[in-house]
Design a protein around this motif. Structure first.
Motif, PDB file in Angstrom:
ATOM      1  N   ILE A   1       0.832  -1.209   0.000  1.00  0.00           N
ATOM      2  CA  ILE A   1       0.000   0.000   0.000  1.00  0.00           C
ATOM      3  C   ILE A   1       0.866   1.258   0.000  1.00  0.00           C
ATOM      4  O   ILE A   1       0.669   2.178  -0.802  1.00  0.00           O
ATOM      5  CB  ILE A   1      -0.941  -0.004   1.219  1.00  0.00           C
ATOM      6  N   GLY A   2       1.830   1.309   0.915  1.00  0.00           N
ATOM      7  CA  GLY A   2       2.656   2.507   1.051  1.00  0.00           C
ATOM      8  C   GLY A   2       3.520   2.773  -0.165  1.00  0.00           C
ATOM      9  O   GLY A   2       3.673   3.929  -0.588  1.00  0.00           O
TER      10      GLY A   2
ATOM     11  N   TYR B   1       1.292   4.035  -3.076  1.00  0.00           N
ATOM     12  CA  TYR B   1       0.819   5.374  -2.740  1.00  0.00           C
ATOM     13  C   TYR B   1       1.940   6.401  -2.886  1.00  0.00           C
ATOM     14  O   TYR B   1       1.760   7.471  -3.469  1.00  0.00           O
ATOM     15  CB  TYR B   1       0.294   5.362  -1.310  1.00  0.00           C
TER      16      TYR B   1
ATOM     17  N   ALA C   1       2.227   9.584  -5.567  1.00  0.00           N
ATOM     18  CA  ALA C   1       2.328  10.947  -5.055  1.00  0.00           C
ATOM     19  C   ALA C   1       3.591  11.636  -5.547  1.00  0.00           C
ATOM     20  O   ALA C   1       3.555  12.790  -5.990  1.00  0.00           O
ATOM     21  CB  ALA C   1       2.291  10.932  -3.530  1.00  0.00           C
TER      22      ALA C   1
ATOM     23  N   THR D   1      -1.925  16.653  -6.974  1.00  0.00           N
ATOM     24  CA  THR D   1      -2.105  15.244  -6.600  1.00  0.00           C
ATOM     25  C   THR D   1      -1.231  14.892  -5.404  1.00  0.00           C
ATOM     26  O   THR D   1      -1.686  14.269  -4.434  1.00  0.00           O
ATOM     27  CB  THR D   1      -1.763  14.322  -7.785  1.00  0.00           C
ATOM     28  N   ASP D   2       0.018  15.303  -5.462  1.00  0.00           N
ATOM     29  CA  ASP D   2       0.946  15.058  -4.357  1.00  0.00           C
ATOM     30  C   ASP D   2       0.476  15.758  -3.099  1.00  0.00           C
ATOM     31  O   ASP D   2       0.503  15.192  -2.007  1.00  0.00           O
ATOM     32  CB  ASP D   2       2.339  15.531  -4.759  1.00  0.00           C
TER      33      ASP D   2
ATOM     34  N   LEU E   1      -2.635  13.905  -1.640  1.00  0.00           N
ATOM     35  CA  LEU E   1      -2.286  12.592  -1.097  1.00  0.00           C
ATOM     36  C   LEU E   1      -1.472  12.710   0.195  1.00  0.00           C
ATOM     37  O   LEU E   1      -1.686  11.940   1.138  1.00  0.00           O
ATOM     38  CB  LEU E   1      -1.507  11.790  -2.143  1.00  0.00           C
TER      39      LEU E   1
ATOM     40  N   VAL F   1      -2.008  11.508   4.206  1.00  0.00           N
ATOM     41  CA  VAL F   1      -1.009  10.830   5.038  1.00  0.00           C
ATOM     42  C   VAL F   1      -0.864  11.550   6.374  1.00  0.00           C
ATOM     43  O   VAL F   1      -0.803  10.918   7.438  1.00  0.00           O
ATOM     44  CB  VAL F   1       0.337  10.766   4.309  1.00  0.00           C
TER      45      VAL F   1
ATOM     46  N   TRP G   1       0.996   1.961   6.865  1.00  0.00           N
ATOM     47  CA  TRP G   1       1.565   2.161   5.536  1.00  0.00           C
ATOM     48  C   TRP G   1       2.158   3.558   5.333  1.00  0.00           C
ATOM     49  O   TRP G   1       2.915   3.778   4.391  1.00  0.00           O
ATOM     50  CB  TRP G   1       0.501   1.907   4.468  1.00  0.00           C
ATOM     51  N   THR G   2       1.814   4.503   6.189  1.00  0.00           N
ATOM     52  CA  THR G   2       2.184   5.899   5.937  1.00  0.00           C
ATOM     53  C   THR G   2       3.697   6.131   5.979  1.00  0.00           C
ATOM     54  O   THR G   2       4.210   6.958   5.223  1.00  0.00           O
ATOM     55  CB  THR G   2       1.502   6.824   6.952  1.00  0.00           C
TER      56      THR G   2
ATOM     57  N   SER H   1       5.090   5.165   2.658  1.00  0.00           N
ATOM     58  CA  SER H   1       4.692   6.087   1.598  1.00  0.00           C
ATOM     59  C   SER H   1       5.532   7.357   1.613  1.00  0.00           C
ATOM     60  O   SER H   1       5.899   7.887   0.556  1.00  0.00           O
ATOM     61  CB  SER H   1       3.205   6.440   1.725  1.00  0.00           C
TER      62      SER H   1
ATOM     63  N   ARG I   1       7.893   8.321  -1.499  1.00  0.00           N
ATOM     64  CA  ARG I   1       7.631   9.597  -2.176  1.00  0.00           C
ATOM     65  C   ARG I   1       8.897  10.424  -2.285  1.00  0.00           C
ATOM     66  O   ARG I   1       9.209  10.993  -3.344  1.00  0.00           O
ATOM     67  CB  ARG I   1       6.570  10.380  -1.422  1.00  0.00           C
TER      68      ARG I   1
END
Length: 293
Positions: free
Chosen positions: A105-106, A109, A113, A120-121, A124, A128, A163-164, A167, A171
């Motif tokens: 997931i992370g 995602y 992002a 979008t970034d 998203l 988070v 998951w954060t 992510s 990113r």
């Protein structure tokens, strides 16, 4: 354009250099031995030992370790060694599966992002921020009040609150990678964004994702134990290390140490082992990433 043979040999040499350094890393060996030992103890041990986790021995309640019961019995006469073995299956399965789900997931995602950027970034990453502002244990306690926990549900819930961290790291790496010449060239040639993210960006994120996921396994195991300790884990009679530790707290003052230390020691070994492996992977991947692309 034909591939440069020198570059091909260099690309083949990087994994070998990585594995050589990993094999010489003392923490890698310590962590691997610990994890292999725990998996063997939890998944092979019950078949060798053969004792039932549910059988009660009313004539041997709270019996200390001895020949008949190597780790003693609990307050209703159940074999603690058998329960410790089987309890490790749930703790390890949920810990590793939740970390893997969090990674998927992370990583997805974070790549989206970082590569899309712009609004979008921004949207998203604000999501988070919102998820990270809520302590995971509160979310899990809230959901547990509505549904009956199961191993599958615990995996999903832990993944959704863990998951954060992946992510954010993914990113940050993606923001740097997408500026590389080969990514810009692929975009200029009309390669689709999903293909660029999968074929050109994700392979360069494997080190970050793998190391982060390894550390998340330890966090997931602790979270499973914490939920069980609070009475929010899997319902009885299914044993797990957190529940065993929670049930033993009332016997600490009675010096029934065999009910307390084995489960706590198993959790400690599991977390330390995965962290050792994570440290070794991080050091080895740093060497690999230092090589010229």
């Amino acid at each position: 354009m034909a591939a440069d043979p020198g570059e091909t040999r260099s690309e083949r040499a990087r994994p070998s250099r990585f594995w050589r350094k990993l094999q010489r890393h003392p923490l890698a060996w310590a962590g691997a031995i610990g994890l292999v030992g725990l998996f063997a103890f939890s998944f092979i041990g019950p078949h060798i030992y053969g004792a039932s986790v549910d059988a009660t021995h009313l004539g041997a309640v709270l019996r200390p370790p001895g020949q008949a019961f190597p780790l003693g019995t609990n307050n209703i006469g159940r074999n603690e060694l058998a329960r410790l073995m089987v309890g490790g299956q749930v703790s390890l399965e949920v810990g590793f599966a939740a970390a893997l789900a969090s990674m998927v997931i992370g990583a997805a995602y974070g790549i989206v992002a970082g590569y899309k950027g712009g609004w979008t970034d921004a949207v998203l990453m604000r999501i988070v921020d919102g998820v990270q502002s809520i302590p995971p244990i509160f979310v899990l306690i809230f959901i547990d009040s509505f549904v009956r926990p199961s191993a599958g549900l615990l995996i999903v819930l832990i993944a959704l609150v863990s998951w954060t961290s992946v992510s954010r790291l993914v990113r940050a790496e993606t923001l740097a990678i997408k500026e590389q010449t080969y990514v810009e060239a692929a975009a200029a040639q009309g390669v689709s964004s999903p293909r660029i993210m999968i074929r050109h960006i994700f392979p360069n994120l494997i080190a970050t994702v793998l190391v982060t996921t390894t550390f998340m396994v330890g966090n997931a195991i602790i979270l499973v134990a914490a939920l069980s300790f609070l009475g929010l884990g899997l319902p009885p009679p299914a044993p797990n290390w957190g529940t065993m530790l929670a049930n033993s707290m009332s016997y600490v003052t009675q010096n029934d140490w065999w009910l307390v230390y084995p489960a706590g020691f198993a959790i400690l070994i599991a977390v330390i082992s995965v962290n050792f492996v994570g440290d070794a992977l991080r050091d080895s991947f740093e060497m690999r990433m230092d090589q010229p692309l």
